[in-house]
Design a protein around this motif. Sequence first.
Motif, short mmCIF file in Angstrom:
data_model
loop_
_atom_site.label_atom_id
_atom_site.label_comp_id
_atom_site.label_asym_id
_atom_site.label_seq_id
_atom_site.Cartn_x
_atom_site.Cartn_y
_atom_site.Cartn_z
N ALA A 67 40.70 34.46 32.80
CA ALA A 67 39.45 35.40 32.72
C ALA A 67 38.14 34.64 33.46
O ALA A 67 37.24 35.32 34.19
N ASP A 68 37.87 33.48 33.42
CA ASP A 68 36.89 32.74 33.90
C ASP A 68 37.04 32.91 35.45
O ASP A 68 36.00 33.17 36.30
N LEU A 69 38.28 32.63 35.94
CA LEU A 69 38.53 32.62 37.45
C LEU A 69 38.20 34.04 37.84
O LEU A 69 37.83 34.27 38.93
N ALA A 70 38.81 34.87 37.17
CA ALA A 70 38.90 36.29 37.77
C ALA A 70 37.06 36.89 37.86
O ALA A 70 36.82 37.44 38.60
N VAL A 71 36.50 36.42 36.82
CA VAL A 71 34.89 36.96 37.07
C VAL A 71 34.37 36.31 38.12
O VAL A 71 33.56 36.50 38.77
N GLU A 72 34.60 34.88 38.27
CA GLU A 72 34.24 33.96 39.33
C GLU A 72 34.35 34.60 40.81
O GLU A 72 33.75 34.71 41.53
N LYS A 73 35.71 35.14 40.73
CA LYS A 73 36.13 35.54 42.07
C LYS A 73 35.82 37.00 42.30
O LYS A 73 35.28 37.53 43.42
N LEU A 74 35.65 37.98 41.12
CA LEU A 74 35.46 39.15 41.51
C LEU A 74 34.02 39.67 41.61
O LEU A 74 33.65 40.56 42.04
#
Length: 355
Positions: free
Chosen positions: A300-307
């Motif tokens: 979730a952290d990665l998805a938020v950071e990228k999106l």
Amino acid sequence: MSSFKPLVFSGVQPTGNLHLGNYLGAIKKFVALQDGNDCMYCVVDLHSLTAQLVHDDLEDQTRQITAAFLAAGIDPEKHVVFNQSRVMQHAELAWIFNCVARIGWMNRMTQFKDKAGKDRENASLGLLAYPSLMAADILVYRATHVPVGEDQKQHLELTRDIAQKFNNDFSERIAARGLGVEMKMGDETVQGYFPITEPVIGGPAARIMSLRDGSKKMSKSDPSDLSRINLTDDADAISKKIRKAKTDPDALPSEVDGLAGRPEAENLVGIYAGLADMSKQDVLNEFAGVQFSVFKPALADLAVEKLAPVAAEMRRISADRAYVDAVLRNGGERARALAEATMHDVRSIIGLLQD
Ligand code: AQP
């Protein structure tokens, strides 16, 4: 004898919110291919009529997809960004391809079977002919490479079949007009007017699955919003959807083989890999033995950071409607000139009188 100039073409339908599957399977590849290639990226609005004729907001959906292209990093000065209906040559070539392709070819398309469902007789003729219009989108620019998700593989094979049949059926006329281009087909070198286009499919995110059911692809038309991450979702929505994503009770394995028979686990690992530009094995090297209670928050952290930056940029660009419209108008003009050059040749090859 010349050979085909490399050209990348792909399209996205303006049929609802773009999701993570569209982004990782297609748009992220569009961006990567910009370096060192000439690219054409199209909002395929005519395709959106095949499943549903009446849309409340087709114009805005078209602008929204354009904003997503630009927000993801596509450069409309260096490459051509446009909407399909502005270039009528797509529809003209699609008609010719309707006469090249065989009904049996169309009937075999799994996307037609899935989308038409049980009530096939009531599906639009456009839905059946969809792959013919897609072949025209690509071949009207004689594009050599098409980045798409895995679900489009069969349509691209049909595009190759159409190109090959046209080249064969008209081989003498193509040669007589000096319009043949040399290309490699296996060990042979052959001549044709249309290239046999190469699909660009692959990587860990070529087929992103629903977050609720690892056997179904993530799709705009899934009735459950929890099944997909939309590009416009905020951080809370992204985290909630990943937290609620279906998984199994086991920890992550250390090898990719260990994901066999675990479609939901494989999907989340693939999403992580696609977002982080890693292989699935790299992800497992980092998370082997880890439970989903730990992996999901990291994802979730990665998805938020990228999106989040893409979503913010999409909002900023969408607010400037005049700019988005100007990009499409300008791209349409550039595309039309290229498409008309092809159609001039095609009309001449077939024997259609023209000015
Ligand atoms: N789940 C997916 N994983 C990877 N790639 C995907 N694509 C779509 N879904 C996935 C790729 O996104 C590009 C644009 O798709 P499209 O909008 O033209 O058509 P689609 O495949 O019909 O998209 P959806 O979301 O699945 O829409 P519906 O619900 O209407 O069927 C294509 O390159 C596609 O491969």
